[in-house]
Motif scaffolding. Structure first.
Motif, mmCIF file in Angstrom:
data_model
loop_
_atom_site.group_PDB
_atom_site.id
_atom_site.type_symbol
_atom_site.label_atom_id
_atom_site.label_comp_id
_atom_site.label_asym_id
_atom_site.label_seq_id
_atom_site.Cartn_x
_atom_site.Cartn_y
_atom_site.Cartn_z
ATOM 1 N N VAL A 134 10.901 26.939 26.730
ATOM 2 C CA VAL A 134 10.811 25.932 25.680
ATOM 3 C C VAL A 134 12.184 25.286 25.536
ATOM 4 C CG1 VAL A 134 10.399 25.483 23.235
ATOM 5 C CG2 VAL A 134 8.997 27.154 24.465
ATOM 6 N N GLY A 136 14.547 23.084 23.487
ATOM 7 C CA GLY A 136 14.744 22.530 22.160
ATOM 8 C C GLY A 136 15.338 21.137 22.239
ATOM 9 N N PHE A 150 18.216 17.937 25.554
ATOM 10 C CA PHE A 150 17.282 19.025 25.832
ATOM 11 C C PHE A 150 18.145 20.254 26.100
ATOM 12 C CE2 PHE A 150 13.831 16.039 27.491
ATOM 13 C CZ PHE A 150 12.992 16.282 26.415
ATOM 14 N N VAL A 152 17.979 24.690 26.822
ATOM 15 C CA VAL A 152 17.249 25.950 26.995
ATOM 16 C C VAL A 152 18.242 27.107 26.966
ATOM 17 C CG1 VAL A 152 15.332 24.944 28.296
ATOM 18 C CG2 VAL A 152 17.338 25.777 29.526
ATOM 19 N N THR A 241 10.561 18.506 32.761
ATOM 20 C CA THR A 241 9.980 18.478 31.424
ATOM 21 C C THR A 241 9.138 17.231 31.279
ATOM 22 O OG1 THR A 241 10.463 18.631 29.055
ATOM 23 C CG2 THR A 241 11.915 17.254 30.367
ATOM 24 N N THR A 249 10.197 18.531 18.158
ATOM 25 C CA THR A 249 11.484 19.236 18.181
ATOM 26 C C THR A 249 11.645 20.126 19.399
ATOM 27 O OG1 THR A 249 10.536 21.047 16.861
ATOM 28 C CG2 THR A 249 11.615 19.227 15.663
ATOM 29 N N SER A 250 10.646 20.132 20.302
ATOM 30 C CA SER A 250 10.731 20.943 21.521
ATOM 31 C C SER A 250 9.781 20.384 22.567
ATOM 32 C CB SER A 250 10.398 22.412 21.230
ATOM 33 O OG SER A 250 9.050 22.527 20.825
#
Length: 259
Positions: A134, A136, A150, A152, A241, A249-250
């Motif tokens: 995920v 963030g 982004f 991780v 992604t 938010t993710s």
């Protein structure tokens, strides 16, 4: 003398009658068929008898109209032509073609069991699922603007590829819809991997991140797509992604590394 001559005439007539009776003709075949004898018995009779068949068009039509089996008619034609008749299985009814079960078409492309998951998919090896994480989404303020990042957890991906590997990936979307993916080269900052997806500067305005790698995406079939980076990937950390939705938010990220 007259008695002897009469006996000779009778003997010759009987011999001729006997000879005629042993010659199998179209009429004999039709008679056997109408008496209920099966094709196998008639074929054996044709094989073992002296035959004189009428296999002209007229004769063949007459046989067919009388209900004589096609295998028997073929044996009569062969016999008349001097060929050896071949015994065949009874065919009292039209042979039905053997029913074959349909063979399932093998899906095109690699076998990808996880939907909407990116796989490393070299042509000579089994596909390997990338590390799903995920990412963030956060904002980083600077003196002359801000960046949307982004990010991780962790400095390194568990899935390591070598620079010599053929960097080809794949995804099974389960539909014909083209996957919307972005490939980023990441930076390691304080034990985390991150990338700026958008920058807004006081003087430079808004622009997309500089570490985006364009992708060539082609359809393989059955919802499977091949994903190929447009340039050779240099050593470093990467992830795919999707495009984040407004207010999110993710986002899901699929990480790997090139050593």
């Amino acid at each position: 003398m007259l008695v002897l001559t009469a006996l000779v005439v009778v003997f010759v007539s009987a011999a001729r009658a006997q000879t005629a009776s042993t010659v199998l003709t179209n009429a004999g075949v039709i008679e056997m068929h109408k008496s209920g004898l099966g094709p196998d018995i008639i074929l054996s009779s044709i094989e073992s008898s002296v035959c004189k068949f009428n296999v002209t068009a007229t004769g063949l039509v007459a046989l067919k109209k009388s209900g004589v089996d096609d295998l028997v008619i073929k044996a009569m034609m062969d016999k008349q032509a001097g060929k050896t008749a071949t015994a065949a299985a009874p065919a009292t009814a039209a042979a039905k073609p053997e029913k074959k079960e349909p063979v399932a078409k093998k899906p095109e492309g690699p076998a990808l069991s996880l939907l909407n998951h990116v796989y490393y998919s070299p042509s000579a090896a089994e596909p390997r699922a990338l590390e799903k994480m995920v990412a963030g989404i956060r904002t980083k303020q600077g003196p002359f603007g801000a960046s949307i990042l982004f990010q991780v957890e962790g400095a390194k991906s568990a899935l390591r590829l070598t620079a010599d590997d053929n960097a080809v990936f794949a995804m099974n979307t389960g539909s014909e819809v083209l996957p919307e993916l972005v490939l980023y080269k990441l930076k390691v900052v304080r034990g985390k991997r991150e990338v700026a997806t958008m920058k807004a500067g006081t003087f430079s305005g808004v622009k997309t991140g500089e570490d985006v790698i364009t992708l060539d995406i082609s359809k393989l079939g059955n919802g499977i797509f091949r994903i190929t980076p447009s340039k050779k990937l240099l050593p470093g950390e990467y992830f795919f992604t999707g495009k984040p939705s407004t207010g999110s938010t993710s986002a899901d990220a699929f990480a790997f590394a090139i050593d």
